[in-house]
Design an enzyme around this catalytic site. Sequence first.
Site, mmCIF file in Angstrom:
data_model
loop_
_atom_site.group_PDB
_atom_site.id
_atom_site.type_symbol
_atom_site.label_atom_id
_atom_site.label_comp_id
_atom_site.label_asym_id
_atom_site.label_seq_id
_atom_site.Cartn_x
_atom_site.Cartn_y
_atom_site.Cartn_z
ATOM 1 N N ASP A 5 38.093 41.714 44.809
ATOM 2 C CA ASP A 5 39.149 41.087 45.632
ATOM 3 C C ASP A 5 39.134 41.523 47.108
ATOM 4 O O ASP A 5 40.196 41.841 47.669
ATOM 5 C CB ASP A 5 40.532 41.367 45.024
ATOM 6 C CG ASP A 5 40.674 40.845 43.599
ATOM 7 O OD1 ASP A 5 39.704 40.289 43.057
ATOM 8 O OD2 ASP A 5 41.766 41.007 43.021
ATOM 9 N N LYS A 48 39.780 34.708 39.144
ATOM 10 C CA LYS A 48 40.782 35.127 38.156
ATOM 11 C C LYS A 48 42.175 34.797 38.672
ATOM 12 O O LYS A 48 42.361 34.595 39.875
ATOM 13 C CB LYS A 48 40.653 36.632 37.883
ATOM 14 C CG LYS A 48 40.879 37.487 39.117
ATOM 15 C CD LYS A 48 40.560 38.932 38.842
ATOM 16 C CE LYS A 48 40.829 39.809 40.050
ATOM 17 N NZ LYS A 48 42.241 39.917 40.409
ATOM 18 N N CYS A 105 43.917 46.017 41.094
ATOM 19 C CA CYS A 105 42.813 45.245 40.516
ATOM 20 C C CYS A 105 41.545 46.070 40.315
ATOM 21 O O CYS A 105 40.843 45.879 39.319
ATOM 22 C CB CYS A 105 42.566 43.989 41.332
ATOM 23 S SG CYS A 105 43.919 42.798 41.086
HETATM 24 C C1 VGL Z 1 46.018 42.345 43.363
HETATM 25 C C2 VGL Z 1 48.320 42.305 43.141
HETATM 26 C C3 VGL Z 1 48.282 40.974 42.828
HETATM 27 C C4 VGL Z 1 44.786 43.123 43.676
HETATM 28 C C5 VGL Z 1 45.981 41.005 43.032
HETATM 29 O O1 VGL Z 1 43.742 42.523 43.987
HETATM 30 O O2 VGL Z 1 44.839 44.380 43.608
HETATM 31 N N1 VGL Z 1 47.195 42.985 43.411
HETATM 32 N N2 VGL Z 1 47.109 40.330 42.766
#
Ligand code: VGL
Length: 201
Positions: A8, A106, A151
């Site tokens: 991410d 995702k 994540c």
């Molecule tokens: C994430 C919160 C919500 C992350 C993704 O990538 O850590 N955190 N969605």
Amino acid sequence: MKALIIVDAQIDFMPGGALEVSRGHEIVPVINRVLPKFELAVATQDWHPQNHKSFYTNHEGKSPFEEITLHGLAQVLWPNHCVQGTKGAEFHPQINMNPVEAIFRKGMNPEIDSYSGFYDNGRKVSTGLAGYLREKGATDLYFCGLAADICVYFTMMDALEEGFNVHLISDATKALDQSAFETQLNSFSSKGIRALYSSEL
Ligand code: VGL
Ligand code: ZN
């Protein structure tokens, strides 16, 4: 075989983004430096529809960072982030994505969040990442990206369960909640996660 997993590394998690991680952008040059050391690199991408139930705006009267129960699971309500097709969902423009062979998206199902790059938070639906990595011959997964305590953490936990050797490149990740991450760090060696610096690669 060693594989790099970039979690991410998206604009919304960088400073100025919708769900910014403090100093998140500092991981970018580190990722670019380590990339050539891996035979295989893959990325995960948080990729939500606008009506995703992890967004506080989709719950009447709720505020960002409040916690609710969603279909029986604890769910933090996040600021809207990484909406499919928006700028914030794109990877940081300075990350060299050319050597990244595959991108696993995702968080597309509006009813459930997906912190891990392997499974949704209910552990029901797989992204196919484990099978992909096994077929490619990866045995040792080296993690980087955002956010360290969410994540990245949950993806590493699933990687352990899937039987991979798990390594965290500590200077190529940043946490949303630094104290939560420090607590997690203390449990890493007993769980079998090795934390290392990019300079050791
Ligand atoms: C994430 C919160 C919500 C992350 C993704 O990538 O850590 N955190 N969605
Ligand atoms: Zn998300």
